[in-house]
Scaffold this active site. Structure first.
Site, PDB file in Angstrom:
ATOM      1  N   TYR A   1      23.828  -7.984 -53.725  1.00 17.77           N
ATOM      2  CA  TYR A   1      24.663  -8.178 -52.527  1.00 17.77           C
ATOM      3  C   TYR A   1      26.101  -7.974 -52.979  1.00 17.77           C
ATOM      4  O   TYR A   1      26.866  -8.913 -53.082  1.00 17.77           O
ATOM      5  CB  TYR A   1      24.444  -9.566 -51.919  1.00 17.77           C
ATOM      6  CG  TYR A   1      23.135  -9.703 -51.169  1.00 17.77           C
ATOM      7  CD1 TYR A   1      23.084  -9.506 -49.794  1.00 17.77           C
ATOM      8  CD2 TYR A   1      21.958  -9.989 -51.843  1.00 17.77           C
ATOM      9  CE1 TYR A   1      21.881  -9.610 -49.104  1.00 17.77           C
ATOM     10  CE2 TYR A   1      20.753 -10.091 -51.160  1.00 17.77           C
ATOM     11  CZ  TYR A   1      20.723  -9.902 -49.793  1.00 17.77           C
ATOM     12  OH  TYR A   1      19.541 -10.006 -49.107  1.00 17.77           O
TER      13      TYR A   1
ATOM     14  N   ASN B   1      25.603   2.720 -68.829  1.00 22.71           N
ATOM     15  CA  ASN B   1      25.096   1.775 -67.828  1.00 22.71           C
ATOM     16  C   ASN B   1      24.764   2.400 -66.486  1.00 22.71           C
ATOM     17  O   ASN B   1      25.258   1.984 -65.436  1.00 22.71           O
ATOM     18  CB  ASN B   1      26.146   0.682 -67.594  1.00 22.71           C
ATOM     19  CG  ASN B   1      25.893  -0.546 -68.466  1.00 22.71           C
ATOM     20  OD1 ASN B   1      24.824  -0.698 -69.052  1.00 22.71           O
ATOM     21  ND2 ASN B   1      26.874  -1.413 -68.554  1.00 22.71           N
TER      22      ASN B   1
ATOM     23  N   LYS C   1      20.752   3.268 -77.836  1.00 22.99           N
ATOM     24  CA  LYS C   1      19.860   2.105 -77.821  1.00 22.99           C
ATOM     25  C   LYS C   1      18.431   2.549 -77.534  1.00 22.99           C
ATOM     26  O   LYS C   1      18.196   3.288 -76.579  1.00 22.99           O
ATOM     27  CB  LYS C   1      20.357   1.103 -76.775  1.00 22.99           C
ATOM     28  CG  LYS C   1      21.718   0.509 -77.179  1.00 22.99           C
ATOM     29  CD  LYS C   1      22.326  -0.316 -76.076  1.00 22.99           C
ATOM     30  CE  LYS C   1      22.877   0.554 -74.960  1.00 22.99           C
ATOM     31  NZ  LYS C   1      23.553  -0.186 -73.895  1.00 22.99           N
ATOM     32  N   LEU C   2      17.499   2.062 -78.338  1.00 16.90           N
ATOM     33  CA  LEU C   2      16.119   2.545 -78.258  1.00 16.90           C
ATOM     34  C   LEU C   2      15.131   1.434 -77.892  1.00 16.90           C
ATOM     35  O   LEU C   2      13.937   1.530 -78.172  1.00 16.90           O
ATOM     36  CB  LEU C   2      15.720   3.166 -79.607  1.00 16.90           C
ATOM     37  CG  LEU C   2      16.653   4.262 -80.124  1.00 16.90           C
ATOM     38  CD1 LEU C   2      16.346   4.580 -81.574  1.00 16.90           C
ATOM     39  CD2 LEU C   2      16.523   5.516 -79.259  1.00 16.90           C
TER      40      LEU C   2
ATOM     41  N   GLY D   1      14.753  -0.324 -81.647  1.00 17.65           N
ATOM     42  CA  GLY D   1      16.014  -0.605 -82.320  1.00 17.65           C
ATOM     43  C   GLY D   1      17.153   0.211 -81.767  1.00 17.65           C
ATOM     44  O   GLY D   1      17.214   0.483 -80.563  1.00 17.65           O
TER      45      GLY D   1
ATOM     46  N   ASP E   1      24.972  -5.457 -72.900  1.00 21.82           N
ATOM     47  CA  ASP E   1      26.348  -5.948 -72.956  1.00 21.82           C
ATOM     48  C   ASP E   1      26.574  -6.774 -74.213  1.00 21.82           C
ATOM     49  O   ASP E   1      27.638  -6.705 -74.837  1.00 21.82           O
ATOM     50  CB  ASP E   1      26.659  -6.790 -71.717  1.00 21.82           C
ATOM     51  CG  ASP E   1      26.394  -6.012 -70.434  1.00 21.82           C
ATOM     52  OD1 ASP E   1      26.648  -4.791 -70.408  1.00 21.82           O
ATOM     53  OD2 ASP E   1      25.915  -6.625 -69.468  1.00 21.82           O
TER      54      ASP E   1
END
Lengths: 327, 327, 327, 327, 327, 327
Positions: free
Chosen positions: F113, F174, F235-236, F240, F267
């Site tokens: 929202y 992101n 990032k995996l 890892g 984050d």
């Protein structure tokens, strides 16, 4: 850290503790869940002040444990100046438990674990004369006078410095029987503190203890004649509060609300009263606002959560009595 | 087990159940969480007694299930003598649910799952004449008269034994409509029990049911004339309670407190009244103390948690009316 | 789906929202847990009706999200006809948060997240003339008039159709300041709706806003003279309610109960009033029953859980005032 | 009520109970809070079906108490046809308690209060031949065979009617030791039911009990040769499940997820399997989907909340194994 | 009190504390709710014993506060002999807080408030030679050696008396770094205790601290050669446990379960091991049972709730590994 | 306010929202209680930084509602510089709901929202060049690029200023599908942002979206060749993370922990990675520390509570793998 400490308008000195408030009523034996809150008389006063836009710093010590960090972040989050808080790696943060509505309905009972706490090691070294000297008001309470000899010395040093620099000293008697070895000590020490106080908050029982009288006029007269104090607020519970203020006597009624936990009402009163005076309200208005805040905080567990911001305080004062009946 | 059973001062007989009390108010359909408590009228009386230092044993049966173990450990933890509790491997421990404040505010509704419970199999075999005979008081209630024929026989056997040995018999009428097949049965059986009772507790509705009268004087007169009972406590709800005690009539006001769940008030009254009488209080003092305990227990969910110890009872009596207003 | 839609006795039109009610009192900043409830003014009225055996259908739109499904299943579970509810894959279900007892004790504050909600896209297309035309009453409120232009058009279409077919139109003014761009808009639109209303519910503040008067007689006179309305219920809060009903004026007192969250009281009143009238009660009886229902729902969080079934309503009316005091 | 009953695709018959699931793990003695859920094997199957768009009606009896209303509204809310549910004013709704992860981790224990429940009075009168005859599948379980003689007769009548009309009969063995007086009864009765079954669900222990074999091939052979059943699903716990389906043998692995409460997994399997078959999935796909649903429901307390809708089921099947590791 | 103290089979000596266990994981700063439990190493052992039918009494001191009463009633409820517990009106009951899964997953952190507690005033006066002398086993731990000089003296007195009377002495090293002023003190004192011990429980870190070795054979050899101890249990965490028992070496694997709070595992092990030996199990069986109990208690918050009764222990041992996978 | 703003080492720009995290798992329909947390990608990064002693300020906008105040006080309490946060009286603070473990175990689903939120009105005016210019790192994410045109312009302005002044720009891709109108927009805008980025965080799916490749070497090559970026963290998930750092490629494994809510892991990674680099760790150490922090935060509800302080981070790294097994 980001930020440079400026001079807050009010400097307070005393212990901030973690409160574990019983989620359910009755004897603590039968309580399974406890709710964590940041409290402490002088800390409560600080938060009351900053919520109303009056800057305030707290001088205290905290343990370098999770509870100390909790209080530190809480106060910083509220906007209290934490620049004069020290961490003690050896001593724990003081805590206490609250039993509600038992055995006496509407009254809370406390169980302290604060002996040997970090704040009990507060000492005159913690009191920076420049910090106190930069404020308009210095505030402390009888609790700080009771928790240890060094804390007491720190509080007295703060009062002396403030007196010496013409800063208003505010003192809430806050007699806590469980913290004193004996009554005579309490009387001696608290009387000494009164000797430095410009503004005093007390209730009838405390008046009786320290002055041997409890009738309103007698209390005001004794404080004036014996200690030269002419700014006094006498709290009368559900009967309201009365002030003797530079010659005038003012009475204000209490606001009646459902009580969940009365702890913190006095601090809300003191903090909002001081904030209101500092922001130019007359004494009667300050008392009304202080009474409102005291009513607001007793409606919940915890001492500081319900301390009002200016807008909320006004809405309470406007709306009180026009709401749906609470019975 | 460690420990040899001695003779308790009071022996009670009746079912102890697990109560599942609604955490939120309103119809049970909409209640998601329930809180477990150990209850049962005679068990409540036992705990009231032991909290005030009067030894008490409970004759009952429990299921060999987790709820039976819960009650057993609870009572043993409180100090109730559990030496005459038997476990039944075939029948479950009785339970019930409590709906609070709906549909009538301040009143609780119950939903029983106790038919065929272990305690419904209580029988005269469970009543050891030596155990009853070693006590000063034997106590049971109209609930035990209602739950099964065998339980009723057990209760009557206890009353008879006690009568025969000159032990005080105490009977709380405790009419529970949901437990009786019809009203006539209830009247017959409860009247029979009254025939064995030295001390009787009842309220106006129960008086009306059994005696056809509800005015205070009429109730006392009928119990005296028809059953020869001259120690009666008539509970009047918020109007307080009245006693007819060996010729004297005494009235005591109720203490007004916020009610969370009124269930258990009558048991608190009976237990604290008996304890006080056994410890030498006069009737009026016993009634005041009993009223206080009744007020204390209705402030929380559960029947036994708030039953007072001596110190707490005194603090309530001293502090009541001096607290912050509860509105 | 199993089942063929028949014609409900009442058709209502408006937004149903998910309410997140603060578990603890005080400013929402300090509330950690929130409890989910299905609400919405017209939905509340529907549930009030079906609980009393009056069939009701709700015209609304919901998001195709978990909250929309929640409301749909809730209403269906209660027995409300959901055949005219549409799902909108683009817009979310409206929600709001409830802050209780702060800053004003006994009053709740709301924080809406409903702008652009699925129901704000309600449009005249959603109003099936046959569905409305098959009912005995069409009900909507000033909230639906406020949430969007299209929702307003839908509500007006419903009112017009009903008027045209001789179906009773019921309108609850429900002025919500936060939903209107400005007061003038509100006055214009709500006045327009009054032009279509047979039965009107409003309170003193709303009367003052729309009619410029708030004294009871003035309100009734203005509604009659300006809008030709002669069935009016004026809600007076704790003073009770008054009705002007086809020439008669009737007053009914409010039932006083402990208030947990007053939201939903007006809807309970309207729904139970309409149900009672439809089931043949006279106006005074309908008002008493509606007042009782309003009292019941304010005792819990959530608007619909405590709406009474017939049996519960009767028990409340019989038992009220005979319970243990709530203080 | 609004709506006319049509013919659901599936008709199920059996008891729906309220489950009180322990909020914390460990022996129930030490559990304080319990969470309410609507459950019951056949009711779970119904909800599994309607969530996937297959209409289903449940034949059962409920008490006219709050728990009966709760189940009724829950099932109606889910979209299950409740037109053939009857209320019994004399008997309570069955309930049970769930103890989780004790004494065996990952296994739940139950404590029933269902003897003499409303559903135990289910009788052949409750089975409307037209209702059963209008369905494509009739489903019941060994639990219904166990709870009472009349319930058993009702279930057998349902099976017979279905058989007679060429409707698929589905039977989940669901052997519950606590519900049977002795094993021989169970074997006799369940074997009788197998004689009417087209589709059977069972696990290895049940196979061993009824057939004296537990090896997969043996189980399939015995069911085929002794009962003429050639559609069987054999559940193998964490090893997955195997089906014998009209001559083919199919194996599907289980999905491994963290287990909160395994109760309800079998019902999820049966319901989703039936729904998938009815919607045209092949057996292997139906088994995979059923396994997924079983995995979903064991991750939470309650049996029905996590039953998947079509979209959620697909997301599980697509996403499983690609998520962050759960260890 | 009802009941005369007999001689329990095991007498333990040490502090029982109230544990406040974080309801949510993570740093305590961010935990709002805490759950109360009765704990303490030797008290845990007592409850483990009595649950398996071995009588046990605890010598300790409690504060005369609600937390002391809580522990007293809890232990009495469990059936522990409380006849040698003394109340101290001056000192509080010791408490501590548990932080779970942070910073290390699967590990709990503690924050003690036990300095100056009632139990820290335990003294040799508390140790009644007749009481200890009547037992078959005397048990204490390194925690009691650490909390104060007087408690240490009491523990040593107990060990000496037991040794003198030929009673088995059991000692759990339980090294708690936070309780010792420095490591040398710990080594000296704990070594002294080992000199009195017949049965010793320790882990690899403790072995390394006290003996300078941690390899299994070395540990057993050192204990035998330096202290003459030939009954040793070496706990190896997830690797299981090994015992050297009068010449034999036995290894038992650990049971793998989901860990909620590992605190209390060692006490469960010690208590169930001792109970099993006393009830005639061989060492390997005792170790298996002890391992099972350790696994059971780590699955919940609190140390004692999940301690098994005989029946539950057997079900765990039978059912473990056959349950649904927990991943 | 007390305190004068200095220049933080890191300035971040983006929306901070209130998260309402489901207390129980499963579809939100069936979740009754929600827990409030302060979150938001860039805010999470700020808290990660200040917990490790790196000063950070957040540029954002909040509604002047309770939720805005909550976030403001939370961030201030954590020590984040709030001097550049503006309050918007017209727009609400953005919020969202978290559904956990459903439909995919170990994965959370969000329901936003936030359309029209205060932060969606972020504009270039909010970006003070001196504030950004005084930092060592400027950080923002693809979420800010998505929430509105003005917010995107603000983020781009921040990146441009930083680039212009030689300040390190950090960008976390992101990609949030629900926030973009279409994929092409996302690709165009995010690619533009990459043009300004010195340090980039992304995962395989994001790489595939923006670069059309997902193999590690391809990703690094494309970012280098097309955008000139030579500091990249890929990032995996449970495999890892890998970094390309000024010519070197480094791989670090993930820490495996029980996942309660994976939101916030990225984050935590970014914030702790940046803090570690700024404090002189080499890239591999920074990655290990970042991975640890990511593991820590997924073990609880909420994104920021479990972000580690230096001491906790070290304890995790030392203790991981030595704890009791979590299965």
């Amino acid at each position: 850290m980001v930020g440079m400490v400026l001079m807050p308008e009010v400097v307070a000195l005393g212990e901030s503790l973690v409160q574990f408030n019983a989620v359910t009523d009755g004897p603590l034996r039968h309580v399974t869940y406890f709710e964590k809150h940041a409290t402490g008389s002088e800390a409560n006063v600080c938060v009351a002040l900053v919520r109303l836009g009056v800057s305030c710093g707290l001088i205290t010590r905290l343990g370098t444990d999770e509870f100390g960090l909790f209080i530190y972040d809480w106060l910083r989050g509220e906007g209290v100046d934490v620049g004069h808080i020290r961490f003690d790696p050896e001593r724990p943060t003081g805590i206490y438990f609250v039993q509600r509505n038992y055995p006496i309905p509407g009254v809370s009972d406390v169980l302290y674990y604060r002996r040997g706490s970090a704040a009990s090691a507060l000492s005159p070294d913690d009191v920076d004369p420049d910090y106190v000297g930069g404020a308009r008001v210095f505030h402390t309470t009888g609790i700080t006078m009771a928790i240890s000899d060094t804390a007491r010395s720190a509080a007295l040093k703060g009062l002396e410095i403030a007196r010496g620099k013409g800063i208003i000293t505010s003192f809430d008697v806050n007699y806590r029987k469980k913290l004193w070895a004996n009554i005579d000590d309490a009387i001696n020490v608290l009387s000494k503190a009164l000797g430095f106080a410009d503004v005093v908050f007390l209730d009838e029982d405390e008046a009786n203890l320290l002055l041997g009288v409890s009738a309103v006029d007698d209390v005001f007269r004794e404080l004036r004649s014996r200690f030269g104090i002419n700014r006094v607020v006498l709290k009368l519970g559900i009967k309201g509060s009365m002030a003797y203020w530079e010659g005038r006597v003012i009475k204000v009624n209490a606001f009646r609300v459902p009580v969940k936990d009365p702890i913190g009402a006095g601090d809300a009163y003191a903090g909002v009263f001081l904030a209101s005076i500092l922001r130019g309200h007359d004494v009667e208005s300050a008392m009304r606002r202080a009474s409102a805040a005291a009513a607001m905080v007793v409606m919940v567990r915890g001492d500081e959560e319900n301390l009002p911001r200016e807008d909320d305080l006004r809405r309470f004062l406007d709306g009180y009595g026009r709401q749906v009946d609470l019975r």
